[in-house]
Enzyme design. Structure first.
Site, short mmCIF file in Angstrom:
data_model
loop_
_atom_site.label_atom_id
_atom_site.label_comp_id
_atom_site.label_asym_id
_atom_site.label_seq_id
_atom_site.Cartn_x
_atom_site.Cartn_y
_atom_site.Cartn_z
NE ARG A 46 -22.39 2.55 -26.91
CZ ARG A 46 -23.64 2.09 -27.10
NH1 ARG A 46 -23.88 1.14 -27.99
NH2 ARG A 46 -24.64 2.58 -26.41
CE1 TYR A 98 3.10 -2.26 -26.48
CE2 TYR A 98 0.95 -3.17 -25.95
CZ TYR A 98 1.86 -2.13 -25.89
OH TYR A 98 1.52 -0.98 -25.24
CG ASP A 170 0.13 -6.12 -33.29
OD1 ASP A 170 0.29 -5.15 -34.06
OD2 ASP A 170 0.14 -6.02 -32.05
CE LYS A 195 2.10 2.21 -29.79
NZ LYS A 195 2.02 0.78 -29.62
C1 LIG Z 1 1.33 -0.17 -28.77
C2 LIG Z 1 1.08 -1.53 -29.27
C3 LIG Z 1 -0.12 -2.21 -28.96
C4 LIG Z 1 -1.18 -1.61 -28.06
O1 LIG Z 1 -1.79 -0.50 -28.64
P1 LIG Z 1 -2.34 0.77 -27.81
O2 LIG Z 1 -2.77 1.69 -28.90
O3 LIG Z 1 -1.21 1.29 -26.98
O4 LIG Z 1 -3.46 0.29 -26.96
C5 LIG Z 1 -0.30 -3.47 -29.52
N1 LIG Z 1 0.64 -4.05 -30.30
C6 LIG Z 1 1.80 -3.42 -30.60
C7 LIG Z 1 2.81 -4.11 -31.47
C8 LIG Z 1 2.07 -2.15 -30.09
O5 LIG Z 1 3.22 -1.56 -30.38
#
Ligand SMILES: *Cc1c(COP(=O)(O)O)cnc(C)c1O
Length: 379
Positions: A46, A98, A170, A195
């Protein structure tokens, strides 16, 4: 090192015991100690795992940051950043973001006494009006999801510096290949690694990258204390995905630019949202802070009928109707009923998110085939 070289080499070294060129999957929960406290830097997975360490170092290098931390999902990374705050603190966030981020802000952390302001961020002067002595964090997403608005990162980062407010980007949509927020003065970069960084639609993961040693230590403490860490197999898959990030991003960007052009000339399409189009309101900022304009775009249909969007989404064949983005295969989605359903309709309308808006995650297939698919689905 330049980006492509870093994508392949940064953070990873041949395994010292065997020479294996690929980082092994250290599928272990614990590590043997010679005598109490006498270990090789690893005690429990962890806290630390060698496969995760390699990935964290690779991500830090790609974002030009000193520290990288990986999490079980993008949401777990966001959750950890918000745990830097305490009751009474205030957050200023872009209003086009998001859906899951909006949800954790309003349905989780708002219950712990943290106050959120959702505002457009195209003008730093307007953002400054919301800053008071309780403001601790400014949350940016650029390009925004799903409207592809662009925020002037440097202007907001300067605002954060002036008022000693932590700024976060982000960077999921752009990836470090297209923009480097830390270099523009931002404090923390966050990713849904799920992504583009992973890139192959086979992992859910999140990451945080930053330069400040104290904040990094606090976040590492939270990573271990709260425990939302990714497993070594997933870290291995992302290490593999990253090696082609620069190649994939170039094709994503080329394909998206051609599709944006095709759609903007189509008689049944009302509006195309793509920062690479010269008609995009923030095109100049996008050009200044991004290397290219990304693989995401959205469009609306003339008449703005939800049924027309639905019909299009049922008729596409190469584009798959699915949540998520950033994989090699092209996906399409309907934000109003899918990714952004957790945002109330009136909030969606305030942010300009129309009912017929379709979002495309343009993959790396041959663009002629993608355009043909869109042409026949629009009809
Ligand atoms: C998908 C996404 C998230 C969340 O991420 P997860 O891996 O699905 O928990 C946050 N910000 C953006 C811009 C995203 O596309």
């Amino acid at each position: 090192m330049k980006f492509g070289t870093k994508a392949i080499h940064a953070g990873v070294e041949p395994d010292p015991s065997t020479g294996a060129i690929m980082t092994p999957v250290y599928q272990t929960s614990t590590y043997v100690q010679a005598s109490p406290g006498d270990h090789k830097g690893y005690e429990y997975s962890r806290t630390h795992n060698p496969t995760r360490t390699a990935l964290q170092n690779s991500l830090a290098a790609l974002e030009n940051g000193a520290y990288g931390l990986c999490f079980a999902s993008g949401m777990a990374a966001i959750d950890t950043i918000l745990k830097l705050l305490k009751p009474g603190d205030e957050v200023i966030s872009t209003n086009d973001l998001y859906g899951g981020t909006y949800r954790i802000f309003t349905k989780v952390f708002a219950h712990y006494g943290i106050k959120f302001h959702f505002i457009p961020m195209d003008n730093a002067k307007e953002v400054e009006k919301y800053i008071n002595s309780n403001t601790k964090l400014i949350w940016m997403e650029t390009p925004t999801n799903p409207l592809l608005n662009i925020i002037d990162i440097k202007a907001i980062a300067n605002l954060g510096k002036k008022h000693t407010v932590i700024t976060v980007v982000d960077n999921t949509f752009a990836t470090p290949y297209l923009q480097l927020p830390l270099d523009l003065g931002v404090d923390i970069v966050m990713h849904s690694v799920t992504k583009y960084l992973s890139g192959h639609s086979d992992v859910v993961m999140g990451a945080i990258i930053l330069n400040d040693k104290e904040v990094a230590a606090r976040l590492a403490f939270l990573q271990n204390a709260c425990g939302a860490v990714p497993g070594p197999q997933d870290c291995f898959l992302v290490l593999r995905g990253i090696k082609t990030l620069h190649l994939r991003m170039e094709r994503h960007c080329d394909n998206a630019a051609k599709i944006a052009q095709f759609l903007s000339e189509h008689p049944k399409v009302d509006k195309v949202y793509y920062p690479g189009l010269s008609t995009h309101p923030n095109h100049a900022i996008a050009q200044a802070q991004m290397k290219a304009f990304g693989g995401m775009l959205s469009f609306t249909l003339k008449g703005d009928k939800i049924e027309d969007a639905k019909r299009f989404l049922e008729r596409v064949e190469l584009f798959s109707l699915a949540e998520s983005l950033g994989g090699v295969e092209s996906l399409c989605g309907h934000p109003a009923t899918m990714t952004h359903a957790s945002i109330p309709k009136e909030e969606r309308e305030k942010a300009g998110l129309k009912d017929s808006l379709v979002r495309l995650s343009v993959g790396v297939e041959d663009v002629e085939d993608l355009i043909e698919d869109l042409r026949s689905a629009i009809g």
